[in-house]
Every structure is written in structure tokens, then in C-alpha cells.
Design a protein around this motif. Structure first.
Motif, PDB file in Angstrom:
ATOM      1  N   ARG A  89       0.825  -1.219   0.000  1.00  0.00           N
ATOM      2  CA  ARG A  89       0.000   0.000   0.000  1.00  0.00           C
ATOM      3  C   ARG A  89       0.854   1.262   0.000  1.00  0.00           C
ATOM      4  NH1 ARG A  89      -2.777  -3.207   3.638  1.00  0.00           N
ATOM      5  NH2 ARG A  89      -1.859  -2.110   5.408  1.00  0.00           N
ATOM      6  N   ALA A  90       2.073   1.172   0.514  1.00  0.00           N
ATOM      7  CA  ALA A  90       2.957   2.344   0.601  1.00  0.00           C
ATOM      8  C   ALA A  90       3.647   2.660  -0.722  1.00  0.00           C
ATOM      9  CB  ALA A  90       4.009   2.124   1.690  1.00  0.00           C
ATOM     10  N   VAL A  91       3.687   1.716  -1.659  1.00  0.00           N
ATOM     11  CA  VAL A  91       4.428   1.926  -2.915  1.00  0.00           C
ATOM     12  C   VAL A  91       3.963   3.181  -3.663  1.00  0.00           C
ATOM     13  CG1 VAL A  91       4.915   0.965  -5.206  1.00  0.00           C
ATOM     14  CG2 VAL A  91       5.198  -0.453  -3.169  1.00  0.00           C
TER      15      VAL A  91
ATOM     16  N   MET B 182      15.518   7.873  -1.239  1.00  0.00           N
ATOM     17  CA  MET B 182      15.557   7.131  -2.502  1.00  0.00           C
ATOM     18  C   MET B 182      15.598   8.145  -3.632  1.00  0.00           C
ATOM     19  SD  MET B 182      12.858   4.326  -3.863  1.00  0.00           S
ATOM     20  CE  MET B 182      12.721   3.935  -5.567  1.00  0.00           C
ATOM     21  N   GLY B 183      16.539   7.963  -4.520  1.00  0.00           N
ATOM     22  CA  GLY B 183      16.686   8.895  -5.623  1.00  0.00           C
ATOM     23  C   GLY B 183      15.802   8.545  -6.804  1.00  0.00           C
TER      24      GLY B 183
ATOM     25  N   SER C 183      13.754  -5.156  -4.207  1.00  0.00           N
ATOM     26  CA  SER C 183      14.004  -3.710  -4.121  1.00  0.00           C
ATOM     27  C   SER C 183      12.764  -2.968  -3.660  1.00  0.00           C
ATOM     28  CB  SER C 183      14.460  -3.160  -5.477  1.00  0.00           C
ATOM     29  OG  SER C 183      15.696  -3.704  -5.844  1.00  0.00           O
ATOM     30  N   LEU C 184      11.627  -3.286  -4.266  1.00  0.00           N
ATOM     31  CA  LEU C 184      10.381  -2.608  -3.892  1.00  0.00           C
ATOM     32  C   LEU C 184       9.989  -2.892  -2.449  1.00  0.00           C
ATOM     33  CD1 LEU C 184       7.808  -2.768  -6.827  1.00  0.00           C
ATOM     34  CD2 LEU C 184       8.628  -0.758  -5.625  1.00  0.00           C
ATOM     35  N   LEU C 185      10.080  -4.137  -2.029  1.00  0.00           N
ATOM     36  CA  LEU C 185       9.711  -4.475  -0.656  1.00  0.00           C
ATOM     37  C   LEU C 185      10.663  -3.834   0.348  1.00  0.00           C
ATOM     38  CD1 LEU C 185       8.641  -8.220  -0.975  1.00  0.00           C
ATOM     39  CD2 LEU C 185       7.181  -6.210  -0.649  1.00  0.00           C
TER      40      LEU C 185
ATOM     41  N   SER D  36      10.035   0.077   0.172  1.00  0.00           N
ATOM     42  CA  SER D  36       8.737   0.467   0.728  1.00  0.00           C
ATOM     43  C   SER D  36       8.701   0.250   2.241  1.00  0.00           C
ATOM     44  CB  SER D  36       7.595  -0.271   0.035  1.00  0.00           C
ATOM     45  OG  SER D  36       7.684  -1.659   0.236  1.00  0.00           O
ATOM     46  N   GLY D  37       9.406  -0.760   2.731  1.00  0.00           N
ATOM     47  CA  GLY D  37       9.507  -0.953   4.185  1.00  0.00           C
ATOM     48  C   GLY D  37      10.246   0.196   4.841  1.00  0.00           C
ATOM     49  N   ARG D  38      11.340   0.635   4.226  1.00  0.00           N
ATOM     50  CA  ARG D  38      12.073   1.793   4.760  1.00  0.00           C
ATOM     51  C   ARG D  38      11.204   3.042   4.684  1.00  0.00           C
ATOM     52  NH1 ARG D  38      16.155  -1.389   2.745  1.00  0.00           N
ATOM     53  NH2 ARG D  38      16.046  -0.637   0.601  1.00  0.00           N
TER      54      ARG D  38
END
Length: 120
Positions: free
Chosen positions: A30-32, A47-48, A91-93, A96-98
């Protein structure tokens, strides 16, 4: 990244999502969209845009009918897509967790609306 390296990264991502106190899979997914918006607006500094662009290229590569290694080569052709998929998901997980952790630390506390159950 070698096949063993991709598998190890996927295992680490699974362990991270499963760790107690870590944002769960649903919260990360949901955060993506919020994370992408934060990166594009420049409000999320961890994140750049270049990493976001690499992730976008990963999505395009997976969805594209044009491949570096064609699927007619059977397992080798599918393995390159799967490798890109594993990289993209880990990478996405991870990102998005960070982002969820960052958002929890930096988002102002939400004040309940008056008249609602919390405001009584």
C-alpha cells in the motif's frame, strides 16, 4: 547478480517482511504509490529518482515482448525475466519498508475529527 545472489536477496526480503515489528507485506504494498509520489515530489529523501527509474525499467523489461534472452530458449529465456522480477520485488519491498518506517517517524500525528468516536 548471480542466481544464488538473487535467491539470497529474496530470502532476506522474506525474512525482513516476516520480522516482528517490521511493516508487513500489505503495508509495504500500500505504501508503494505514496513512496513513488514522495520520491517524485522530493519529499522522501532516502531514494533517488535514478533508483525509481531503474525500477520502472525493470517493470518495462518484464512486461515487454522484446527480451535480451528470448523465451524460445526455454529455461534461460524465462530465467532472465525471473531474475529481474526477483530484483524488482526485493528492491520494492525493501524500499517500501524503509519508506513506511520513515513515514511513521516523520508524519505528524493525526488529530481525530471532532464529533467522531475518537473526539469524544
Amino acid at each position: 547478480m548471480a542466481k544464488a545472489g538473487r535467491a539470497a536477496a529474496a530470502w532476506r526480503a522474506y525474512q525482513e517482511v516476516s520480522r516482528t515489528g517490521s511493516p508487513g507485506l500489505g503495508a509495504r504494498l500500500r505504501a508503494v504509490p505514496r513512496m513513488i509520489g514522495g520520491v517524485m515530489r522530493g519529499t522522501y529523501p532516502h531514494m533517488g529518482k535514478s533508483k525509481l527509474a531503474m525500477m520502472g525499467l525493470g517493470v518495462v523489461y518484464i512486461l515487454s515482448p522484446v527480451d535480451v534472452i528470448p523465451e524460445f530458449l526455454l529455461l534461460v529465456g524465462v530465467a532472465d525475466d525471473f531474475g529481474v522480477f526477483l530484483w524488482l520485488m526485493t528492491s520494492l519491498l525493501g524500499e517500501s519498508g524503509r519508506y513506511v518506517d520513515w513515514e511513521r517517524r516523520h508524519r505528524p500525528l493525526e488529530v481525530p475529527a471532532e464529533g467522531g468516536p475518537e473526539g469524544r
